[in-house]
Design a protein around this motif. Structure first.
Motif, PDB file in Angstrom:
ATOM      1  N   GLU A  59     -33.006 -28.739  41.329  1.00 42.92           N
ATOM      2  CA  GLU A  59     -33.643 -29.895  42.247  1.00 42.92           C
ATOM      3  C   GLU A  59     -32.626 -31.176  42.057  1.00 42.92           C
ATOM      4  O   GLU A  59     -33.443 -31.930  42.682  1.00 42.92           O
ATOM      5  N   LYS A  60     -31.574 -31.266  41.389  1.00 39.66           N
ATOM      6  CA  LYS A  60     -30.721 -32.419  41.309  1.00 39.66           C
ATOM      7  C   LYS A  60     -30.125 -32.539  42.915  1.00 39.66           C
ATOM      8  O   LYS A  60     -29.757 -31.408  43.401  1.00 39.66           O
ATOM      9  N   ASP A  61     -29.740 -33.836  43.031  1.00 38.43           N
ATOM     10  CA  ASP A  61     -28.688 -33.895  44.236  1.00 38.43           C
ATOM     11  C   ASP A  61     -27.572 -33.564  43.746  1.00 38.43           C
ATOM     12  O   ASP A  61     -26.945 -33.969  42.824  1.00 38.43           O
ATOM     13  N   ILE A  62     -26.819 -32.979  44.786  1.00 35.14           N
ATOM     14  CA  ILE A  62     -25.120 -32.867  44.609  1.00 35.14           C
ATOM     15  C   ILE A  62     -24.510 -33.895  44.927  1.00 35.14           C
ATOM     16  O   ILE A  62     -24.558 -34.600  46.163  1.00 35.14           O
ATOM     17  N   THR A  63     -23.336 -34.324  44.133  1.00 40.34           N
ATOM     18  CA  THR A  63     -22.366 -35.353  44.326  1.00 40.34           C
ATOM     19  C   THR A  63     -21.411 -34.725  45.443  1.00 40.34           C
ATOM     20  O   THR A  63     -21.036 -33.536  45.567  1.00 40.34           O
TER      21      THR A  63
END
Length: 77
Positions: A59-63
């Motif tokens: 669910e985290k944003d990817i850098t």
């Protein structure tokens, strides 16, 4: 001395073999999750690695840096 060399060679060989096996049991991806198969497949291909704490963070944003690393691994660069 010969036995020591044999044992050392065996240890090195086992280390190399086990180093290629991917143990992708991420702590935050349940087996009944809808992303489980994709995460396991991409992890076994060494395209996605997850984080050092054993989590994957679906669910985290990817850098940008993570995205570049994924693309490079996928292309074999």
């Amino acid at each position: 001395m010969k036995n020591l060399k044999k044992v050392l060679a065996l240890v090195v060989a086992l280390t190399m073999v086990l180093g290629t096996v991917s143990f992708a049991a991420f702590t935050d991806v349940a087996e009944d999750s809808n992303v489980y198969t994709a995460v396991q497949t991409l992890s076994s291909l060494s395209i996605l690695n997850g984080y050092e704490d054993g989590s994957f963070g679906p669910e985290k944003d990817i850098t940008r840096a993570e995205f570049c690393a994924v693309v490079c691994r996928a292309l074999g660069l």
